[in-house]
Design an enzyme around this catalytic site. Structure first.
Site, short mmCIF file in Angstrom:
data_model
loop_
_atom_site.label_atom_id
_atom_site.label_comp_id
_atom_site.label_asym_id
_atom_site.label_seq_id
_atom_site.Cartn_x
_atom_site.Cartn_y
_atom_site.Cartn_z
N ASP A 53 8.68 -18.77 -18.97
CA ASP A 53 9.31 -19.61 -17.76
C ASP A 53 10.41 -20.32 -18.43
O ASP A 53 10.61 -20.39 -19.93
CB ASP A 53 8.56 -20.32 -17.09
N HIS B 277 11.64 -16.55 -15.03
CA HIS B 277 12.27 -17.53 -14.60
C HIS B 277 13.38 -17.03 -13.65
O HIS B 277 14.21 -16.38 -14.04
CB HIS B 277 12.83 -18.56 -15.56
N HIS C 192 6.92 -27.74 -9.82
CA HIS C 192 6.94 -27.05 -8.48
C HIS C 192 5.96 -25.99 -8.63
O HIS C 192 5.37 -25.74 -9.91
CB HIS C 192 8.40 -26.84 -8.27
#
Length: 276
Positions: free
Chosen positions: A8, A60, A115
């Protein structure tokens, strides 16, 4: 030894802001370079431990962040989307271990760029009643396939989240959160050395494998938008806890794949930017 790496971007060395991780951001090009450096450090560690095959999944956003020419030549790359398994595309029970590079903490946590999958659209998530984000869901899905997650890199909050989920996973904090868009940065050469050494140590000796499981799990998601929850009720097996909370029960990794469909439905109904 076959190694799988999910990479990510929010938890990458030196990155703290949406401008660092979103295409078009003023520092995005630098961000993708730093992303490559973090994953290459993990690849070097895996090679030092004797890995013979390494697959990297760009996990990502648009999933086209890693430039193939910037990736260590010993690794293969899964790039682009759509991907049926999203952040875990390509992971099968044939791999001996999985690494999570550049990961971030879940929605509501005080970590850098925290998040859960969709910026503010997903307010919270639970797996079998336990609060979960990208870290826990990746770990649980890999475990269901019989693949141990052995190392994670990210900020200190992401590392603590992984330790709370599974204390046996080696964690490498590459920055220390001061707020959601601010951190104390570890010197990059020091961070890359730490990633390489931690991965090598986590893979030597070869880590024990969890037993692949066909047990069912329940995933619950609370959305920002009631329209997302209402639309998802059209999918067989999805039920509502309230006007903004949906749940489904199934086997991992099938449930992980179905969650990807939920996110595609949500994306089609909303225009919420990832960070604001």
């Amino acid at each position: 030894m076959r190694i799988y790496i999910s990479v990510d971007m929010e938890g990458v060395t030196g990155l703290v802001d949406a401008e660092d991780v979103q295409p078009g951001g003023r520092d995005y090009e630098r961000g993708r370079s730093m992303m490559a450096e973090d994953v290459n450090a993990a690849v070097r560690g895996a090679l030092a431990a004797g890995a013979a095959d390494i697959l990297v999944n760009d996990a990502h956003g648009p999933m086209r962040n890693l430039l193939p020419e910037a990736l260590h030549p010993a690794a293969r790359l899964v790039r682009g989307k759509p991907k049926q398994m999203g952040m875990l595309e390509g992971l099968t029970g044939e791999y001996d271990a999985a690494l999570c590079v550049g990961y971030h903490s879940r929605a509501g946590a005080p970590g850098v760029l925290s998040h859960s999958f969709m910026g503010h659209e997903i307010e919270d998530m639970w797996l079998d009643g336990r609060p979960v984000g990208e870290i826990g869901l990746a770990h649980a899905t890999a475990a269901a396939l019989g693949v141990p997650v052995v190392a994670l890199t990210g900020d200190d909050v992401a590392c603590a989240e992984m330790t709370a989920w599974d204390a046996s996973v080696a964690t490498v904090p590459v920055k220390y959160a001061h707020d959601r868009f601010a951190a104390e940065l570890r010197p990059q050469e020091e961070a890359w050395k730490a990633i390489e050494e931690a991965v090598a140590a986590a893979l030597d000796p070869a880590p024990p494998r969890p037993s692949a499981s066909g047990a069912e799990a329940t995933l619950t998601v609370r959305w920002q938008s009631a329209s997302v929850a209402a639309t998802l009720l059209g999918i067989p097996g999805v039920t509502a806890d309230d006007s903004r909370t949906t749940r489904a029960t199934g086997r991992l990794p099938d449930l992980y794949r179905q969650f990807g469909v939920w996110m595609r439905v949500a994306a089609s109904l909303t225009s919420q930017p990832p960070y604001c």
